[in-house]
Enzyme design. Sequence first.
Site, short mmCIF file in Angstrom:
data_model
loop_
_atom_site.label_atom_id
_atom_site.label_comp_id
_atom_site.label_asym_id
_atom_site.label_seq_id
_atom_site.Cartn_x
_atom_site.Cartn_y
_atom_site.Cartn_z
N MET A 101 51.27 53.28 -27.70
CA MET A 101 50.07 53.12 -28.08
C MET A 101 49.02 54.28 -28.36
O MET A 101 48.95 54.78 -26.99
CB MET A 101 49.39 51.72 -27.63
CG MET A 101 50.25 50.66 -27.39
SD MET A 101 49.67 49.68 -26.01
CE MET A 101 48.16 49.17 -26.98
N ILE A 159 51.46 49.93 -19.08
CA ILE A 159 51.41 51.22 -18.51
C ILE A 159 50.04 52.03 -18.83
O ILE A 159 50.10 52.20 -20.04
CB ILE A 159 52.67 51.90 -18.57
CG1 ILE A 159 53.72 50.95 -18.08
CG2 ILE A 159 52.46 53.27 -17.97
CD1 ILE A 159 55.14 51.68 -18.67
N GLY A 189 44.35 53.98 -25.32
CA GLY A 189 45.86 54.55 -25.32
C GLY A 189 46.97 54.21 -24.10
O GLY A 189 46.20 54.30 -23.04
N SER A 190 48.01 53.99 -24.37
CA SER A 190 48.91 53.60 -23.36
C SER A 190 50.30 53.44 -23.77
O SER A 190 50.82 53.75 -24.84
CB SER A 190 48.25 52.29 -22.60
OG SER A 190 48.03 51.48 -23.75
N ARG A 191 50.98 52.52 -23.26
CA ARG A 191 52.56 52.43 -23.55
C ARG A 191 52.69 50.77 -22.83
O ARG A 191 52.23 50.27 -21.83
CB ARG A 191 53.40 53.24 -22.62
CG ARG A 191 54.71 53.19 -22.62
CD ARG A 191 55.25 54.32 -21.81
NE ARG A 191 56.72 54.01 -21.65
CZ ARG A 191 57.62 55.13 -21.76
NH1 ARG A 191 57.17 56.34 -22.10
NH2 ARG A 191 58.91 54.91 -21.58
#
Length: 224
Positions: A101, A159, A189-191
């Site tokens: 993301m 995450i 922002g991330s995953r």
Amino acid sequence: MNKAKWPARVILPVAQPGLIFIVLSFLITGSFFYLGWAVLTWISLALTIFVCWFFRDPNRQIPQDKNSLVSPADGKVIVVEKHSEGCAYLSGPHMKISIFMNVFNVHVNRMPFDGTIQKVQYIPGKFINAAFDKASEHNERNALLVKTKDDTLYVVVQIAGLIARRIVNCAKEGETIKKGERYGMIRFGSRLDLYLPYDFEVAVRTGYKTRAGETVIGYMKNSK
């Protein structure tokens, strides 16, 4: 990390965990305007608009097919791979799918598939770039172990990334959550990683763009 029931949608289509940032942005902008600082007012107003846009929380059309598993996040698929051995979350062979993301994606996370939360595991860690695969093992993260009605286990992991410093998780152990329901978000922002059964029927590939709650990632074999 925050753990509390996901609140009901407010009048504005924004995620409630972002309301504090939106209110503060408006207060700062109003203060600059009151003091007559025109340049700072315009800069602050632009940042306020961005904050409102970042925390947007649009409704989604959830697929009604009982077999389909949907994306937990808006973003881009960066990993689709099979593993013949177990991992930190599942004991046997499994499928791993990762979604990255960026700061421009909607950051509200949704449940991929109907199930009961068996375990909530928060793991503190680093904040390296979430696009790197090592982020799955080293970054701060929150994992949900979910059991479907067919006793199939899968895991969805939030995450944190290089900029993201706040994981919001509202799912609790023992709670049953429907596919597509909101359960959390990661700020800035991330995953998200999915650990799925080895025989999971994948419907996406790397580079594929996803929308949380709408994009079908694939199909659970045991649910047919």
